[in-house]
Write a protein that holds these residues in place. Structure first.
Motif, PDB file in Angstrom:
ATOM      1  N   GLY A   1       0.837  -1.199   0.000  1.00  0.00           N
ATOM      2  CA  GLY A   1       0.000   0.000   0.000  1.00  0.00           C
ATOM      3  C   GLY A   1       0.871   1.248   0.000  1.00  0.00           C
ATOM      4  O   GLY A   1       1.800   1.381  -0.795  1.00  0.00           O
ATOM      5  N   MET A   2       0.595   2.174   0.933  1.00  0.00           N
ATOM      6  CA  MET A   2       1.364   3.414   1.029  1.00  0.00           C
ATOM      7  C   MET A   2       2.586   3.277   1.928  1.00  0.00           C
ATOM      8  O   MET A   2       3.337   4.218   2.114  1.00  0.00           O
ATOM      9  CB  MET A   2       0.463   4.540   1.575  1.00  0.00           C
ATOM     10  CG  MET A   2      -0.742   4.846   0.705  1.00  0.00           C
ATOM     11  SD  MET A   2      -0.286   5.325  -0.986  1.00  0.00           S
ATOM     12  CE  MET A   2       0.492   6.901  -0.676  1.00  0.00           C
ATOM     13  N   VAL A   3       2.782   2.104   2.512  1.00  0.00           N
ATOM     14  CA  VAL A   3       3.894   1.892   3.442  1.00  0.00           C
ATOM     15  C   VAL A   3       5.034   1.148   2.742  1.00  0.00           C
ATOM     16  O   VAL A   3       4.824   0.087   2.164  1.00  0.00           O
ATOM     17  CB  VAL A   3       3.451   1.107   4.694  1.00  0.00           C
ATOM     18  CG1 VAL A   3       4.603   0.964   5.677  1.00  0.00           C
ATOM     19  CG2 VAL A   3       2.261   1.794   5.360  1.00  0.00           C
ATOM     20  N   SER A   4       6.231   1.742   2.801  1.00  0.00           N
ATOM     21  CA  SER A   4       7.408   1.083   2.239  1.00  0.00           C
ATOM     22  C   SER A   4       8.314   0.619   3.380  1.00  0.00           C
ATOM     23  O   SER A   4       8.342   1.222   4.455  1.00  0.00           O
ATOM     24  CB  SER A   4       8.168   2.043   1.309  1.00  0.00           C
ATOM     25  OG  SER A   4       8.573   3.205   2.000  1.00  0.00           O
ATOM     26  N   TYR A   5       9.038  -0.457   3.130  1.00  0.00           N
ATOM     27  CA  TYR A   5       9.871  -1.076   4.160  1.00  0.00           C
ATOM     28  C   TYR A   5      11.298  -1.220   3.640  1.00  0.00           C
ATOM     29  O   TYR A   5      11.517  -1.462   2.450  1.00  0.00           O
ATOM     30  CB  TYR A   5       9.333  -2.459   4.526  1.00  0.00           C
ATOM     31  CG  TYR A   5       7.903  -2.449   4.996  1.00  0.00           C
ATOM     32  CD1 TYR A   5       7.590  -2.375   6.355  1.00  0.00           C
ATOM     33  CD2 TYR A   5       6.850  -2.513   4.080  1.00  0.00           C
ATOM     34  CE1 TYR A   5       6.270  -2.377   6.782  1.00  0.00           C
ATOM     35  CE2 TYR A   5       5.525  -2.509   4.511  1.00  0.00           C
ATOM     36  CZ  TYR A   5       5.249  -2.431   5.855  1.00  0.00           C
ATOM     37  OH  TYR A   5       3.948  -2.421   6.285  1.00  0.00           O
ATOM     38  N   PHE A   6      12.270  -1.087   4.545  1.00  0.00           N
ATOM     39  CA  PHE A   6      13.674  -1.264   4.185  1.00  0.00           C
ATOM     40  C   PHE A   6      14.361  -2.058   5.287  1.00  0.00           C
ATOM     41  O   PHE A   6      14.305  -1.690   6.463  1.00  0.00           O
ATOM     42  CB  PHE A   6      14.382   0.091   4.026  1.00  0.00           C
ATOM     43  CG  PHE A   6      15.845  -0.025   3.704  1.00  0.00           C
ATOM     44  CD1 PHE A   6      16.268  -0.242   2.403  1.00  0.00           C
ATOM     45  CD2 PHE A   6      16.803   0.052   4.716  1.00  0.00           C
ATOM     46  CE1 PHE A   6      17.625  -0.365   2.110  1.00  0.00           C
ATOM     47  CE2 PHE A   6      18.161  -0.071   4.424  1.00  0.00           C
ATOM     48  CZ  PHE A   6      18.565  -0.275   3.118  1.00  0.00           C
ATOM     49  N   ILE A   7      15.032  -3.157   4.892  1.00  0.00           N
ATOM     50  CA  ILE A   7      15.802  -3.965   5.838  1.00  0.00           C
ATOM     51  C   ILE A   7      17.251  -3.991   5.373  1.00  0.00           C
ATOM     52  O   ILE A   7      17.535  -4.372   4.226  1.00  0.00           O
ATOM     53  CB  ILE A   7      15.237  -5.391   5.966  1.00  0.00           C
ATOM     54  CG1 ILE A   7      13.819  -5.318   6.557  1.00  0.00           C
ATOM     55  CG2 ILE A   7      16.132  -6.250   6.854  1.00  0.00           C
ATOM     56  CD1 ILE A   7      13.127  -6.644   6.705  1.00  0.00           C
ATOM     57  N   GLN A   8      18.144  -3.552   6.229  1.00  0.00           N
ATOM     58  CA  GLN A   8      19.573  -3.442   5.924  1.00  0.00           C
ATOM     59  C   GLN A   8      20.189  -4.819   5.701  1.00  0.00           C
ATOM     60  O   GLN A   8      19.926  -5.750   6.453  1.00  0.00           O
ATOM     61  CB  GLN A   8      20.277  -2.732   7.084  1.00  0.00           C
ATOM     62  CG  GLN A   8      21.783  -2.686   7.008  1.00  0.00           C
ATOM     63  CD  GLN A   8      22.292  -1.918   5.802  1.00  0.00           C
ATOM     64  OE1 GLN A   8      22.910  -2.506   4.919  1.00  0.00           O
ATOM     65  NE2 GLN A   8      22.009  -0.617   5.751  1.00  0.00           N
ATOM     66  N   GLY A   9      21.020  -4.940   4.655  1.00  0.00           N
ATOM     67  CA  GLY A   9      21.652  -6.217   4.342  1.00  0.00           C
ATOM     68  C   GLY A   9      22.856  -6.518   5.213  1.00  0.00           C
ATOM     69  O   GLY A   9      23.160  -7.682   5.469  1.00  0.00           O
ATOM     70  N   ASP A  10      23.532  -5.481   5.693  1.00  0.00           N
ATOM     71  CA  ASP A  10      24.688  -5.676   6.565  1.00  0.00           C
ATOM     72  C   ASP A  10      24.201  -5.726   8.001  1.00  0.00           C
ATOM     73  O   ASP A  10      23.926  -4.702   8.617  1.00  0.00           O
ATOM     74  CB  ASP A  10      25.684  -4.526   6.378  1.00  0.00           C
ATOM     75  CG  ASP A  10      26.994  -4.755   7.140  1.00  0.00           C
ATOM     76  OD1 ASP A  10      27.031  -5.664   7.990  1.00  0.00           O
ATOM     77  OD2 ASP A  10      27.962  -4.016   6.881  1.00  0.00           O
ATOM     78  N   ARG A  11      24.103  -6.935   8.566  1.00  0.00           N
ATOM     79  CA  ARG A  11      23.506  -7.094   9.889  1.00  0.00           C
ATOM     80  C   ARG A  11      24.417  -6.613  11.019  1.00  0.00           C
ATOM     81  O   ARG A  11      24.022  -6.614  12.183  1.00  0.00           O
ATOM     82  CB  ARG A  11      23.110  -8.553  10.132  1.00  0.00           C
ATOM     83  CG  ARG A  11      22.103  -9.129   9.156  1.00  0.00           C
ATOM     84  CD  ARG A  11      20.948  -8.199   8.835  1.00  0.00           C
ATOM     85  NE  ARG A  11      20.227  -7.766  10.013  1.00  0.00           N
ATOM     86  CZ  ARG A  11      19.451  -6.698  10.068  1.00  0.00           C
ATOM     87  NH1 ARG A  11      19.332  -5.914   9.018  1.00  0.00           N
ATOM     88  NH2 ARG A  11      18.817  -6.383  11.172  1.00  0.00           N
ATOM     89  N   ARG A  12      25.632  -6.180  10.678  1.00  0.00           N
ATOM     90  CA  ARG A  12      26.494  -5.581  11.703  1.00  0.00           C
ATOM     91  C   ARG A  12      26.034  -4.167  12.035  1.00  0.00           C
ATOM     92  O   ARG A  12      26.339  -3.645  13.099  1.00  0.00           O
ATOM     93  CB  ARG A  12      27.951  -5.556  11.221  1.00  0.00           C
ATOM     94  CG  ARG A  12      28.566  -6.939  11.040  1.00  0.00           C
ATOM     95  CD  ARG A  12      29.903  -6.844  10.362  1.00  0.00           C
ATOM     96  NE  ARG A  12      29.768  -6.272   9.013  1.00  0.00           N
ATOM     97  CZ  ARG A  12      30.790  -6.036   8.195  1.00  0.00           C
ATOM     98  NH1 ARG A  12      32.018  -6.335   8.570  1.00  0.00           N
ATOM     99  NH2 ARG A  12      30.600  -5.519   7.001  1.00  0.00           N
TER     100      ARG A  12
END
Length: 204
Positions: free
Chosen positions: A172-183
């Protein structure tokens, strides 16, 4: 105008009076607890006694002279708490609890411990995630990502793409971002472009 000047002066004097009382009370709490302003920021509890704070490693002696050495001793204890909890000074300010274990903080998304199993699958994103409102902690969305980086938001499969070093997807109107570098800590977030709001995403 001249009639209101005395009234304004009286009100300003009344407004400043409580601040002196609070400062005096705070000073008494510091003396009674054996804390300093510095050691209080490191965890020394001004509501406890000197003996209790000494037991926690914030006061080396109950004598006033020894309180000068308390910050250094408290800092060492604080460093141990950081190591035991997996927190950093920055993540503590964001909610990482130094009184909890690494596993508990990892579950809350503040350390990389919880993401290690996901990394073994070949994807740093795989696992269960939860997006929350920063003010209330209420759930915005529950996210599931498999080993092939397929994403489900609240049970609905959505398209995802890798960009800017992370995984991006939208519902919908919500975008999500998850960082690839877990450090990197606290780099996972959601943004509602319609409401103009933003909040964290934490690993479960």
């Amino acid at each position: 105008m001249m009639k209101t000047m005395p009234l304004l002066l009286t009100l300003s004097l009344l407004a400043t009076a409580p601040a002196h009382a609070i400062n005096a009370k705070y000073r008494e709490q510091l003396e009674r607890s054996g804390c300093t302003q510095v050691s209080e920021l490191q965890g020394c509890d001004i509501h406890k006694s000197k003996a209790e704070n000494a037991k926690a490693g914030f006061v080396t002696d109950a004598t006033p002279a020894a309180t000068q050495a308390a910050p250094a001793h408290g800092k060492a204890s604080y460093q141990q708490q950081l190591e035991r909890s997996g927190c950093t000074q920055a993540s503590e300010l964001q909610g990482c609890d130094i009184s909890k274990s690494k596993a508990e903080n990892a579950k809350a998304g503040f350390t990389t411990t919880s993401t290690a199993p996901a990394a073994s699958t070949g994807s740093p994103y795989a696992g269960e995630w939860i997006a929350t409102f920063p003010q209330t902690g209420a759930t915005v969305a529950k996210i599931r990502i498999d080993a092939k980086d397929q994403v489900w938001v609240n049970g609905k499969k959505v398209k995802a793409k890798k960009s800017d070093g992370g995984l991006m997807f939208r519902d919908g109107m919500v975008s999500y971002f998850i960082q690839g570098d877990r450090r990197l800590q606290n780099q996972d977030y959601w943004t509602d472009t319609d409401a103009g709001s933003k909040g964290p995403i934490n690993a479960q």
